[in-house]
Design an enzyme around this catalytic site. Structure first.
Site, PDB file in Angstrom:
ATOM      1  N   HIS A 167      14.019  15.233  -2.205  1.00  0.00           N
ATOM      2  CA  HIS A 167      13.120  14.366  -1.942  1.00  0.00           C
ATOM      3  C   HIS A 167      11.776  15.263  -1.140  1.00  0.00           C
ATOM      4  CE1 HIS A 167      16.090  11.605  -2.841  1.00  0.00           C
ATOM      5  NE2 HIS A 167      15.499  10.763  -3.719  1.00  0.00           N
ATOM      6  N   GLU A 181       0.724  -6.001   4.154  1.00  0.00           N
ATOM      7  CA  GLU A 181       1.413  -4.767   5.164  1.00  0.00           C
ATOM      8  C   GLU A 181       1.842  -4.421   6.580  1.00  0.00           C
ATOM      9  OE1 GLU A 181       1.322  -1.597   2.765  1.00  0.00           O
ATOM     10  OE2 GLU A 181       1.810  -1.242   5.469  1.00  0.00           O
ATOM     11  N   LYS A 204       9.194  11.071   3.345  1.00  0.00           N
ATOM     12  CA  LYS A 204      10.130  10.612   3.181  1.00  0.00           C
ATOM     13  C   LYS A 204      11.082  10.756   4.647  1.00  0.00           C
ATOM     14  CE  LYS A 204      14.836   9.129   0.925  1.00  0.00           C
ATOM     15  NZ  LYS A 204      14.957   8.174   1.113  1.00  0.00           N
ATOM     16  N   PRO A 244      20.156   1.077  -4.014  1.00  0.00           N
ATOM     17  CA  PRO A 244      19.170   2.303  -3.397  1.00  0.00           C
ATOM     18  C   PRO A 244      18.542   2.544  -4.157  1.00  0.00           C
ATOM     19  CG  PRO A 244      21.634   2.973  -3.437  1.00  0.00           C
ATOM     20  CD  PRO A 244      21.045   1.302  -4.074  1.00  0.00           C
ATOM     21  N   ASN A 245      18.593   2.548  -5.348  1.00  0.00           N
ATOM     22  CA  ASN A 245      18.137   3.477  -6.920  1.00  0.00           C
ATOM     23  C   ASN A 245      17.664   2.214  -7.989  1.00  0.00           C
ATOM     24  OD1 ASN A 245      17.182   4.881  -8.840  1.00  0.00           O
ATOM     25  ND2 ASN A 245      16.876   6.636  -7.464  1.00  0.00           N
ATOM     26  N   ALA A 268       0.641  -1.699  -0.407  1.00  0.00           N
ATOM     27  CA  ALA A 268       0.155   0.120   0.213  1.00  0.00           C
ATOM     28  C   ALA A 268       0.483   1.144  -0.463  1.00  0.00           C
ATOM     29  CB  ALA A 268      -0.790   0.356   1.373  1.00  0.00           C
TER      30      ALA A 268
HETATM   31  N1  LIG Z   1      15.381   1.650  -4.575  1.00  0.00           N
HETATM   32  C1  LIG Z   1      14.582   2.510  -5.144  1.00  0.00           C
HETATM   33  O1  LIG Z   1      14.780   2.526  -6.325  1.00  0.00           O
HETATM   34  C2  LIG Z   1      13.758   3.023  -4.701  1.00  0.00           C
HETATM   35  C3  LIG Z   1      12.717   4.572  -5.087  1.00  0.00           C
HETATM   36  C4  LIG Z   1      11.969   4.760  -4.060  1.00  0.00           C
HETATM   37  C5  LIG Z   1      11.741   4.740  -2.512  1.00  0.00           C
HETATM   38  N2  LIG Z   1      12.604   3.074  -1.948  1.00  0.00           N
HETATM   39  C6  LIG Z   1      13.266   3.408  -1.401  1.00  0.00           C
HETATM   40  O2  LIG Z   1      12.128   2.767  -0.342  1.00  0.00           O
HETATM   41  C7  LIG Z   1      11.197   2.494   0.418  1.00  0.00           C
HETATM   42  C8  LIG Z   1       9.719   3.106   0.155  1.00  0.00           C
HETATM   43  O3  LIG Z   1       9.746   4.079   0.492  1.00  0.00           O
HETATM   44  P1  LIG Z   1       7.708   4.560  -0.344  1.00  0.00           P
HETATM   45  O4  LIG Z   1       7.954   5.797  -0.430  1.00  0.00           O
HETATM   46  O5  LIG Z   1       7.290   3.540  -0.473  1.00  0.00           O
HETATM   47  O6  LIG Z   1       7.257   4.465   1.365  1.00  0.00           O
HETATM   48  P2  LIG Z   1       6.060   4.332   2.038  1.00  0.00           P
HETATM   49  O7  LIG Z   1       6.342   4.809   3.264  1.00  0.00           O
HETATM   50  O8  LIG Z   1       5.144   4.914   1.179  1.00  0.00           O
HETATM   51  O9  LIG Z   1       6.180   2.926   1.634  1.00  0.00           O
HETATM   52  C9  LIG Z   1       6.042   1.328   2.652  1.00  0.00           C
HETATM   53  C10 LIG Z   1       5.197   1.015   2.807  1.00  0.00           C
HETATM   54  O10 LIG Z   1       5.680  -0.478   3.976  1.00  0.00           O
HETATM   55  C11 LIG Z   1       5.024  -0.373   4.912  1.00  0.00           C
HETATM   56  N3  LIG Z   1       5.277  -1.300   5.607  1.00  0.00           N
HETATM   57  C12 LIG Z   1       6.196  -0.767   6.923  1.00  0.00           C
HETATM   58  N4  LIG Z   1       7.150  -1.525   7.404  1.00  0.00           N
HETATM   59  C13 LIG Z   1       5.939  -2.600   7.378  1.00  0.00           C
HETATM   60  C14 LIG Z   1       6.523  -4.420   7.980  1.00  0.00           C
HETATM   61  N5  LIG Z   1       6.908  -4.541   9.262  1.00  0.00           N
HETATM   62  N6  LIG Z   1       5.607  -5.089   7.087  1.00  0.00           N
HETATM   63  C15 LIG Z   1       5.280  -5.042   6.239  1.00  0.00           C
HETATM   64  N7  LIG Z   1       4.973  -3.729   5.055  1.00  0.00           N
HETATM   65  C16 LIG Z   1       5.943  -2.474   6.090  1.00  0.00           C
HETATM   66  C17 LIG Z   1       3.802   0.938   5.671  1.00  0.00           C
HETATM   67  O11 LIG Z   1       2.803   0.385   6.198  1.00  0.00           O
HETATM   68  C18 LIG Z   1       4.455   1.658   4.046  1.00  0.00           C
HETATM   69  O12 LIG Z   1       2.760   1.061   3.372  1.00  0.00           O
HETATM   70  C19 LIG Z   1      12.168   3.547   1.508  1.00  0.00           C
HETATM   71  O13 LIG Z   1      12.973   3.674   2.029  1.00  0.00           O
HETATM   72  C20 LIG Z   1      12.471   4.397   0.079  1.00  0.00           C
HETATM   73  O14 LIG Z   1      13.560   5.667   0.412  1.00  0.00           O
HETATM   74  C21 LIG Z   1      13.542   3.209  -3.202  1.00  0.00           C
HETATM   75  O1  LIG Z   2      11.302   8.291  -2.794  1.00  0.00           O
HETATM   76  C1  LIG Z   2      12.480   7.897  -1.564  1.00  0.00           C
HETATM   77  O2  LIG Z   2      12.598   7.610  -0.622  1.00  0.00           O
HETATM   78  C2  LIG Z   2      13.443   7.649  -2.660  1.00  0.00           C
HETATM   79  N1  LIG Z   2      14.254   6.885  -2.088  1.00  0.00           N
HETATM   80  C3  LIG Z   2      15.385   6.340  -2.699  1.00  0.00           C
HETATM   81  C4  LIG Z   2      16.418   6.878  -1.994  1.00  0.00           C
HETATM   82  O3  LIG Z   2      16.305   6.838  -1.246  1.00  0.00           O
HETATM   83  O4  LIG Z   2      17.436   7.204  -2.913  1.00  0.00           O
HETATM   84  C5  LIG Z   2      15.173   6.635  -4.575  1.00  0.00           C
HETATM   85  C6  LIG Z   2      14.932   7.605  -4.565  1.00  0.00           C
HETATM   86  C7  LIG Z   2      13.821   7.909  -4.595  1.00  0.00           C
END
Ligand SMILES: NC(=O)c1ccc[n+]([C@@H]2O[C@H](COP(=O)([O-])OP(=O)(O)OC[C@H]3O[C@@H](n4cnc5c(N)ncnc54)[C@H](O)[C@@H]3O)[C@@H](O)[C@H]2O)c1
Ligand SMILES: O=C(O)C1=N[C@H](C(=O)O)CCC1
Length: 269
Positions: free
Chosen positions: A155, A34, A159, A123-124, A10
């Site tokens: 961002h 979730e 975040k 990380p990305n 979600a």
């Molecule tokens: N690697 C990439 O390309 C990339 C891109 C975007 C975001 N991210 C990373 O992804 C992560 C999430 O970002 P987001 O914007 O989607 O955050 P968000 O808070 O919108 O989504 C995270 C989801 O995980 C759920 N969650 C938390 N703990 C949980 C658990 N124990 N079990 C199940 N679900 C759980 C939350 O309820 C939430 O729905 C961050 O660390 C962000 O930096 C990485």
């Molecule tokens: O939206 C975020 O959170 C993102 N997290 C990643 C990061 O921490 O680098 C990738 C970009 C978006």
């Protein structure tokens, strides 16, 4: 078909990953879960992601669904990610880890756990950002020590971690390019009478504002001129598409931790 379990279905990323998994020719969206107590539990994940009914009802916790999939795609929170990795190791399930904020200790533990399962940790997941990682290292190596290296990342205001995992990786790649260890030269906070900048510093500054999806600028600043390498994300879909690509790739690999360089074939650049 490769059966996919989506962690944090979600979330901002989870919803887009569901869409991209549904659209991938080799992937099947098999299960989703979730955090305990999430209001999304019991809802149709497909509906949440794209308005498409796909019959995947969000469960509570990984243990409730882990036997329904081949690979877990994780964009949640660093503490949760490590719990999932320990379970994946016990059940020999592949993982795609997009979650950032993992500590050096987490990454070391992940390396040990991955003796029992294959995972992509990045990380990305964007193609262009992974090319930018390589450009940062090469640019630093070409320009050398006469250029100050600084990074600014921006961002959205929801975040939870800073600096971004992407900014830290950009800084790490640039540091490698000039033969420095990031842990010795990173400066993530500047405030007060800070004195003159040490030439070996790599500064990383953070902006959190509104709905910025993700922007990174790497400055190579010399006397009288500078180079700026810039990436701006237009949507989260390219991250989600990269995660789906990684999920289709990782299931055939030997146990261990892989990067998006491995998935995208960028390792030799
Ligand atoms: N690697 C990439 O390309 C990339 C891109 C975007 C975001 N991210 C990373 O992804 C992560 C999430 O970002 P987001 O914007 O989607 O955050 P968000 O808070 O919108 O989504 C995270 C989801 O995980 C759920 N969650 C938390 N703990 C949980 C658990 N124990 N079990 C199940 N679900 C759980 C939350 O309820 C939430 O729905 C961050 O660390 C962000 O930096 C990485
Ligand atoms: O939206 C975020 O959170 C993102 N997290 C990643 C990061 O921490 O680098 C990738 C970009 C978006």
């Amino acid at each position: 078909m490769i059966k996919v379990i989506i962690a944090g279905a979600a979330g901002r990323m989870g919803r887009r990953v569901a869409l991209m998994v549904n659209r991938h020719p080799r992937l099947e969206f098999a299960a989703a879960f979730e955090a305990p107590g999430s209001p999304a539990i019991g809802k149709d994940a497909g509906f949440l992601s794209a308005g498409e009914e796909n019959g995947v009802i969000i469960g509570e916790g990984l243990e409730s669904v882990i036997d329904q999939g081949d690979v877990i795609i994780d964009f949640t929170f660093h503490k949760a990610t490590m719990e999932f990795a320990r379970l994946a190791a016990q059940h020999n399930r592949a993982m795609v880890i997009g979650t950032t904020g993992l500590s050096a200790e987490d990454l070391a533990e992940l390396g040990g756990l991955a003796k029992n399962f294959p995972c992509v940790q990045a990380p990305n997941m964007s193609v262009c950002v992974n090319v930018l990682f390589k450009l940062a290292k090469k640019t630093a190596a070409i320009l050398g020590d006469d250029y100050d290296i600084e990074i600014i990342e921006a961002h959205h205001n929801k975040k939870k971690d800073a600096p971004s995992g992407t900014a830290l990786k950009l800084a790490e790649m640039a540091a490698e390019g000039v033969g420095r260890k990031l842990s010795e030269v990173a400066v993530c906070e500047r405030n007060g009478i800070i004195g003159e900048r040490r030439s070996e510093e790599i500064g990383i500054q953070t902006i959190r504002a509104a709905d910025i999806v993700g922007e990174h600028t790497v400055y190579f600043a010399g006397q009288g001129e500078r180079i700026e390498l810039v990436h701006r994300a237009h949507s989260r879909d390219h991250f989600a598409r990269g995660a789906a690509t990684a999920a289709a790739w990782i299931v055939d690999r030997e146990n261990g931790v892989y990067s998006m360089f491995d998935v995208l074939g960028l390792d030799d650049l």
